[in-house]
Design a protein around this motif. Structure first.
Motif, PDB file in Angstrom:
ATOM      1  N   ALA A  55       0.818  -1.218   0.000  1.00 34.62           N
ATOM      2  CA  ALA A  55       0.000   0.000   0.000  1.00 34.62           C
ATOM      3  C   ALA A  55       0.850   1.265   0.000  1.00 34.62           C
ATOM      4  O   ALA A  55       0.428   2.291  -0.540  1.00 34.62           O
ATOM      5  CB  ALA A  55      -0.934  -0.005   1.197  1.00 34.62           C
ATOM      6  N   ASP A  56       2.039   1.196   0.580  1.00 29.39           N
ATOM      7  CA  ASP A  56       2.889   2.386   0.640  1.00 29.39           C
ATOM      8  C   ASP A  56       3.710   2.597  -0.635  1.00 29.39           C
ATOM      9  O   ASP A  56       4.410   3.595  -0.761  1.00 29.39           O
ATOM     10  CB  ASP A  56       3.803   2.332   1.865  1.00 29.39           C
ATOM     11  CG  ASP A  56       4.777   1.169   1.824  1.00 29.39           C
ATOM     12  OD1 ASP A  56       4.527   0.199   1.070  1.00 29.39           O
ATOM     13  OD2 ASP A  56       5.785   1.219   2.561  1.00 29.39           O
ATOM     14  N   ALA A  57       3.612   1.692  -1.594  1.00 33.09           N
ATOM     15  CA  ALA A  57       4.339   1.835  -2.864  1.00 33.09           C
ATOM     16  C   ALA A  57       3.515   2.695  -3.814  1.00 33.09           C
ATOM     17  O   ALA A  57       2.544   2.236  -4.396  1.00 33.09           O
ATOM     18  CB  ALA A  57       4.611   0.467  -3.478  1.00 33.09           C
ATOM     19  N   ALA A  66       8.765  -3.823  -6.185  1.00 37.20           N
ATOM     20  CA  ALA A  66       7.881  -4.850  -5.630  1.00 37.20           C
ATOM     21  C   ALA A  66       7.603  -5.951  -6.654  1.00 37.20           C
ATOM     22  O   ALA A  66       7.598  -7.143  -6.329  1.00 37.20           O
ATOM     23  CB  ALA A  66       6.579  -4.222  -5.157  1.00 37.20           C
ATOM     24  N   ILE A  67       7.387  -5.566  -7.900  1.00 38.45           N
ATOM     25  CA  ILE A  67       7.138  -6.556  -8.966  1.00 38.45           C
ATOM     26  C   ILE A  67       8.387  -7.388  -9.211  1.00 38.45           C
ATOM     27  O   ILE A  67       8.321  -8.616  -9.286  1.00 38.45           O
ATOM     28  CB  ILE A  67       6.663  -5.851 -10.253  1.00 38.45           C
ATOM     29  CG1 ILE A  67       5.278  -5.240 -10.057  1.00 38.45           C
ATOM     30  CG2 ILE A  67       6.654  -6.839 -11.423  1.00 38.45           C
ATOM     31  CD1 ILE A  67       4.804  -4.365 -11.190  1.00 38.45           C
ATOM     32  N   ASN A  68       9.527  -6.729  -9.322  1.00 36.40           N
ATOM     33  CA  ASN A  68      10.773  -7.439  -9.603  1.00 36.40           C
ATOM     34  C   ASN A  68      11.162  -8.394  -8.479  1.00 36.40           C
ATOM     35  O   ASN A  68      11.767  -9.435  -8.728  1.00 36.40           O
ATOM     36  CB  ASN A  68      11.905  -6.465  -9.895  1.00 36.40           C
ATOM     37  CG  ASN A  68      11.811  -5.899 -11.297  1.00 36.40           C
ATOM     38  OD1 ASN A  68      11.319  -6.543 -12.204  1.00 36.40           O
ATOM     39  ND2 ASN A  68      12.269  -4.673 -11.468  1.00 36.40           N
TER      40      ASN A  68
END
Length: 72
Positions: A55-57, A66-68
């Motif tokens: 949520a903080d991204a 986060a995806i990587n």
């Protein structure tokens, strides 16, 4: 949380610890690179591939990180 299992020619497999199931992320040759996507596109990519974004991204770099983390 998604835990990387293996990489194949067709894509990558992850174990979803919440749902207790395997998630398959296919390789797409016509997909633009993640780095070239904007925030909205990255969020859609994550949702389409069952990748949770914290949520903080909010920034491009944070979402991409986060995806990587999941894809590696």
């Amino acid at each position: 949380m998604h835990v990387f299992i293996r990489k194949t020619a067709q894509g990558k497999e992850f174990w979803d610890t919440k749902e207790k199931k395997i998630i398959f992320v296919p390789v797409s040759s016509n997909q633009p690179s993640l780095e070239s996507m904007n925030v909205k596109q990255l969020k859609k990519y994550a949702a389409d591939n069952n990748i949770e974004i914290p949520a903080d991204a909010k920034k491009h770099e944070d979402i991409l990180k986060a995806i990587n983390e999941v894809l590696q």
